[in-house]
Design a protein around this motif. Sequence first.
Motif, PDB file in Angstrom:
ATOM      1  N   LEU A  32       0.621  -1.351   0.311  1.00 50.64           N
ATOM      2  CA  LEU A  32      -0.113  -0.138   0.247  1.00 50.64           C
ATOM      3  C   LEU A  32       0.869   1.175  -0.590  1.00 50.64           C
ATOM      4  O   LEU A  32       0.243   1.767  -0.293  1.00 50.64           O
ATOM      5  CB  LEU A  32      -1.201   0.138   1.347  1.00 50.64           C
ATOM      6  N   GLN A  33       1.683   0.983   0.548  1.00 52.21           N
ATOM      7  CA  GLN A  33       3.153   2.406   1.012  1.00 52.21           C
ATOM      8  C   GLN A  33       3.614   2.419  -0.500  1.00 52.21           C
ATOM      9  O   GLN A  33       3.426   3.802  -1.397  1.00 52.21           O
ATOM     10  CB  GLN A  33       3.835   2.094   1.463  1.00 52.21           C
ATOM     11  N   GLN A  34       4.397   1.277  -0.811  1.00 55.03           N
ATOM     12  CA  GLN A  34       4.553   1.313  -2.301  1.00 55.03           C
ATOM     13  C   GLN A  34       4.643   1.545  -3.527  1.00 55.03           C
ATOM     14  O   GLN A  34       4.548   2.221  -4.941  1.00 55.03           O
ATOM     15  CB  GLN A  34       5.962   0.463  -2.244  1.00 55.03           C
ATOM     16  N   ASP A  35       3.914   0.783  -3.730  1.00 55.17           N
ATOM     17  CA  ASP A  35       2.632   0.674  -4.690  1.00 55.17           C
ATOM     18  C   ASP A  35       1.489   1.493  -4.789  1.00 55.17           C
ATOM     19  O   ASP A  35       0.551   2.451  -6.348  1.00 55.17           O
ATOM     20  CB  ASP A  35       2.297  -1.051  -5.661  1.00 55.17           C
ATOM     21  N   PHE A  36       0.886   1.910  -4.304  1.00 56.81           N
ATOM     22  CA  PHE A  36      -0.443   2.992  -3.998  1.00 56.81           C
ATOM     23  C   PHE A  36      -0.048   3.741  -3.758  1.00 56.81           C
ATOM     24  O   PHE A  36      -0.819   4.854  -3.252  1.00 56.81           O
ATOM     25  CB  PHE A  36      -1.340   1.305  -3.781  1.00 56.81           C
ATOM     26  N   GLY A  37       1.223   4.753  -2.833  1.00 47.91           N
ATOM     27  CA  GLY A  37       1.180   5.822  -2.566  1.00 47.91           C
ATOM     28  C   GLY A  37       0.501   5.999  -1.441  1.00 47.91           C
ATOM     29  O   GLY A  37       0.087   6.836  -1.034  1.00 47.91           O
ATOM     30  N   ILE A  38       0.530   5.095  -0.194  1.00 44.35           N
ATOM     31  CA  ILE A  38      -0.811   5.673   0.732  1.00 44.35           C
ATOM     32  C   ILE A  38       0.276   5.254   1.804  1.00 44.35           C
ATOM     33  O   ILE A  38       0.506   4.138   2.705  1.00 44.35           O
ATOM     34  CB  ILE A  38      -1.576   4.641   1.328  1.00 44.35           C
ATOM     35  N   SER A  39       1.046   6.676   2.969  1.00 45.01           N
ATOM     36  CA  SER A  39       1.587   6.529   4.139  1.00 45.01           C
ATOM     37  C   SER A  39       1.993   5.891   4.707  1.00 45.01           C
ATOM     38  O   SER A  39       2.243   5.415   5.491  1.00 45.01           O
ATOM     39  CB  SER A  39       1.935   8.251   3.671  1.00 45.01           C
ATOM     40  N   LYS A  40       0.155   6.386   5.563  1.00 42.06           N
ATOM     41  CA  LYS A  40      -0.076   5.454   6.733  1.00 42.06           C
ATOM     42  C   LYS A  40      -1.264   4.553   6.429  1.00 42.06           C
ATOM     43  O   LYS A  40      -2.290   4.817   6.314  1.00 42.06           O
ATOM     44  CB  LYS A  40      -0.277   6.190   7.772  1.00 42.06           C
TER      45      LYS A  40
ATOM     46  N   ASN B  52       4.389   4.398  -9.166  1.00 43.31           N
ATOM     47  CA  ASN B  52       4.087   4.796  -8.031  1.00 43.31           C
ATOM     48  C   ASN B  52       5.531   3.735  -6.998  1.00 43.31           C
ATOM     49  O   ASN B  52       6.387   4.646  -6.663  1.00 43.31           O
ATOM     50  CB  ASN B  52       3.094   3.910  -7.423  1.00 43.31           C
ATOM     51  N   ARG B  53       6.055   2.723  -8.014  1.00 40.12           N
ATOM     52  CA  ARG B  53       7.107   1.863  -7.055  1.00 40.12           C
ATOM     53  C   ARG B  53       7.906   2.877  -7.518  1.00 40.12           C
ATOM     54  O   ARG B  53       9.249   2.949  -6.792  1.00 40.12           O
ATOM     55  CB  ARG B  53       7.609   0.674  -7.683  1.00 40.12           C
ATOM     56  N   ASN B  54       8.582   3.046  -8.815  1.00 32.79           N
ATOM     57  CA  ASN B  54       9.900   3.755  -9.322  1.00 32.79           C
ATOM     58  C   ASN B  54       9.931   4.856  -8.177  1.00 32.79           C
ATOM     59  O   ASN B  54      11.213   5.834  -7.728  1.00 32.79           O
ATOM     60  CB  ASN B  54       9.607   4.323 -10.531  1.00 32.79           C
ATOM     61  N   MET B  55       8.790   6.210  -7.902  1.00 29.31           N
ATOM     62  CA  MET B  55       9.102   7.046  -7.191  1.00 29.31           C
ATOM     63  C   MET B  55       9.592   6.775  -5.754  1.00 29.31           C
ATOM     64  O   MET B  55       9.810   8.096  -5.035  1.00 29.31           O
ATOM     65  CB  MET B  55       7.199   7.689  -7.011  1.00 29.31           C
ATOM     66  N   TYR B  56       8.058   5.690  -5.297  1.00 29.91           N
ATOM     67  CA  TYR B  56       8.761   5.522  -3.671  1.00 29.91           C
ATOM     68  C   TYR B  56      10.173   4.949  -4.293  1.00 29.91           C
ATOM     69  O   TYR B  56      10.648   5.607  -2.637  1.00 29.91           O
ATOM     70  CB  TYR B  56       8.117   4.293  -3.699  1.00 29.91           C
ATOM     71  N   ASN B  57      10.542   4.035  -4.670  1.00 36.76           N
ATOM     72  CA  ASN B  57      11.995   3.789  -4.580  1.00 36.76           C
ATOM     73  C   ASN B  57      13.267   4.477  -4.859  1.00 36.76           C
ATOM     74  O   ASN B  57      14.319   4.841  -3.621  1.00 36.76           O
ATOM     75  CB  ASN B  57      12.300   3.123  -5.734  1.00 36.76           C
ATOM     76  N   GLU B  58      12.582   5.880  -5.648  1.00 44.17           N
ATOM     77  CA  GLU B  58      13.785   7.099  -5.643  1.00 44.17           C
ATOM     78  C   GLU B  58      13.583   8.037  -4.295  1.00 44.17           C
ATOM     79  O   GLU B  58      14.604   8.607  -4.127  1.00 44.17           O
ATOM     80  CB  GLU B  58      12.894   8.460  -6.400  1.00 44.17           C
ATOM     81  N   ILE B  59      12.439   8.628  -3.967  1.00 41.73           N
ATOM     82  CA  ILE B  59      12.446   9.360  -2.215  1.00 41.73           C
ATOM     83  C   ILE B  59      12.777   8.631  -1.972  1.00 41.73           C
ATOM     84  O   ILE B  59      13.571   8.829  -0.662  1.00 41.73           O
ATOM     85  CB  ILE B  59      10.523   9.303  -1.629  1.00 41.73           C
ATOM     86  N   ALA B  60      13.288   6.807  -1.399  1.00 40.47           N
ATOM     87  CA  ALA B  60      13.706   5.625  -0.453  1.00 40.47           C
ATOM     88  C   ALA B  60      15.114   6.712  -0.765  1.00 40.47           C
ATOM     89  O   ALA B  60      15.666   6.803   0.388  1.00 40.47           O
ATOM     90  CB  ALA B  60      13.593   4.822  -0.664  1.00 40.47           C
ATOM     91  N   LYS B  61      15.695   6.731  -2.174  1.00 44.57           N
ATOM     92  CA  LYS B  61      17.317   6.620  -2.010  1.00 44.57           C
ATOM     93  C   LYS B  61      16.962   8.051  -2.025  1.00 44.57           C
ATOM     94  O   LYS B  61      18.793   9.229  -1.650  1.00 44.57           O
ATOM     95  CB  LYS B  61      17.561   6.879  -3.697  1.00 44.57           C
ATOM     96  N   ASN B  62      16.795   9.285  -2.097  1.00 52.53           N
ATOM     97  CA  ASN B  62      16.728  10.303  -1.767  1.00 52.53           C
ATOM     98  C   ASN B  62      15.935  11.420  -1.194  1.00 52.53           C
ATOM     99  O   ASN B  62      14.701  11.966  -1.436  1.00 52.53           O
ATOM    100  CB  ASN B  62      17.038  11.623  -3.550  1.00 52.53           C
ATOM    101  N   PRO B  63      15.715  10.778   0.167  1.00 50.90           N
ATOM    102  CA  PRO B  63      14.269  11.622   1.353  1.00 50.90           C
ATOM    103  C   PRO B  63      14.124  13.171   1.627  1.00 50.90           C
ATOM    104  O   PRO B  63      13.429  12.857   1.474  1.00 50.90           O
ATOM    105  CB  PRO B  63      14.816  10.358   2.425  1.00 50.90           C
ATOM    106  N   LEU B  64      15.471  13.937   1.336  1.00 51.32           N
ATOM    107  CA  LEU B  64      15.050  15.224   0.900  1.00 51.32           C
ATOM    108  C   LEU B  64      14.448  15.824  -0.359  1.00 51.32           C
ATOM    109  O   LEU B  64      14.056  16.921  -0.523  1.00 51.32           O
ATOM    110  CB  LEU B  64      16.300  15.939   1.680  1.00 51.32           C
ATOM    111  N   LYS B  65      14.461  15.089  -1.536  1.00 52.15           N
ATOM    112  CA  LYS B  65      14.049  15.480  -2.151  1.00 52.15           C
ATOM    113  C   LYS B  65      12.701  16.008  -2.435  1.00 52.15           C
ATOM    114  O   LYS B  65      11.605  14.772  -2.390  1.00 52.15           O
ATOM    115  CB  LYS B  65      14.304  14.632  -3.885  1.00 52.15           C
ATOM    116  N   LYS B  66      11.873  17.065  -3.077  1.00 52.97           N
ATOM    117  CA  LYS B  66      10.359  17.202  -3.438  1.00 52.97           C
ATOM    118  C   LYS B  66       9.768  16.615  -4.082  1.00 52.97           C
ATOM    119  O   LYS B  66      10.271  16.297  -5.129  1.00 52.97           O
ATOM    120  CB  LYS B  66      10.150  18.886  -3.332  1.00 52.97           C
TER     121      LYS B  66
END
Length: 348
Positions: free
Chosen positions: A194-202, A329-343
């Motif tokens: 749900l977090q990685q593939d559907f973009g739901i944080s909580k 969504n998964r690509n975005m999740y992985n990108e944010i995980a690599k660069n957590p401060l990226k907007k």
Amino acid sequence: MKKEEKIKIGISVGDLNGIGTEVILKTFKDPRMLELCTPIIFGSTKILSFQKKHFNIQTNFHGIPSADKAQHGKINVVNIWRESINIEYGKSSPEAGKFAVESFVQATNALKEGMIDILVTAPINKHNVQSEDFKFPGHTDYLGQTLEGDSLMLMVNDSLRVGLLTDHVAVKDVSAAITPELIKKKVAVIYHTLQQDFGISKPKIAVLGINPHVGDNGVIGVEDDEVLKPTLEKIKNSGKLVFGPYAADSFFASSNYKNFDAILAAYHDQGLIPFKTLSFGQGVNFTAGLNKIRTSPDHGTAYEIAGKNEADPNSFKEAVFTGIQIFKNRNMYNEIAKNPLKKQPGKI
């Protein structure tokens, strides 16, 4: 991903005597689909030419020797067999099962090797695919063994998502199969997807009871009280928003399901009957928890209408759309995980 690159969708043809090739052809006869992705069908140009003539579908194919030779803007077909095949619409045959497995296995290999981005599978007949080399109840079980991760069958239709604690398990074996370890593993998988593939944080997850009325305090079974409830309490104490168990008979009828990001059903029919009723023929089966993406329509071979040009392609088309969105969504999740401060796009 560069703008000119298209997401590569690998497609297994399923049972050739069913509606698989019909819904594939109907999906990609719309040229706009080629603007979204590059389809790569694992089968044969000869068979698809026969099928398109039978269904009077005007489209062209580009035959290729392997998936890495695919061309964008075309419907690519990896010719994995060249022999003549006898199509008998509506009939189960060992030959149809053999070719369905060969298409699926080769498409899975291409997925594993990174030659395709997403696998979309047309329906198989679980009986005629069985052989010495393929002894799996279905696609999900094979993928769970072949790819990395812990697989979970997740049915998706917009915001309705239904996962299963047990999938292809006989009803008599369900209670014994549901252990604290299994519950923890499946909740972890669905929470992460749900977090990685559907973009739901909580994510908020509901879990359905094993027995009618959640066992009625032990009157109709003790599994809910002794296994499910204490395990869910431990998971909840770890910080995950997991609720239940809920009585399955009233959960969907009361529209309570709309309050959650996903629902975990105890067994196959408990989850799939309400899902298919509510999704109106546009549901998608997504194999969550793996390092690769696979989707499929939520229907079977539909032998009763095979060859009659009556098959609705909407579920297959939704499987393609869902796969593409999950990939992004998964690509975005992985990108944010690599660069957590990226907007993030659209975030401030």
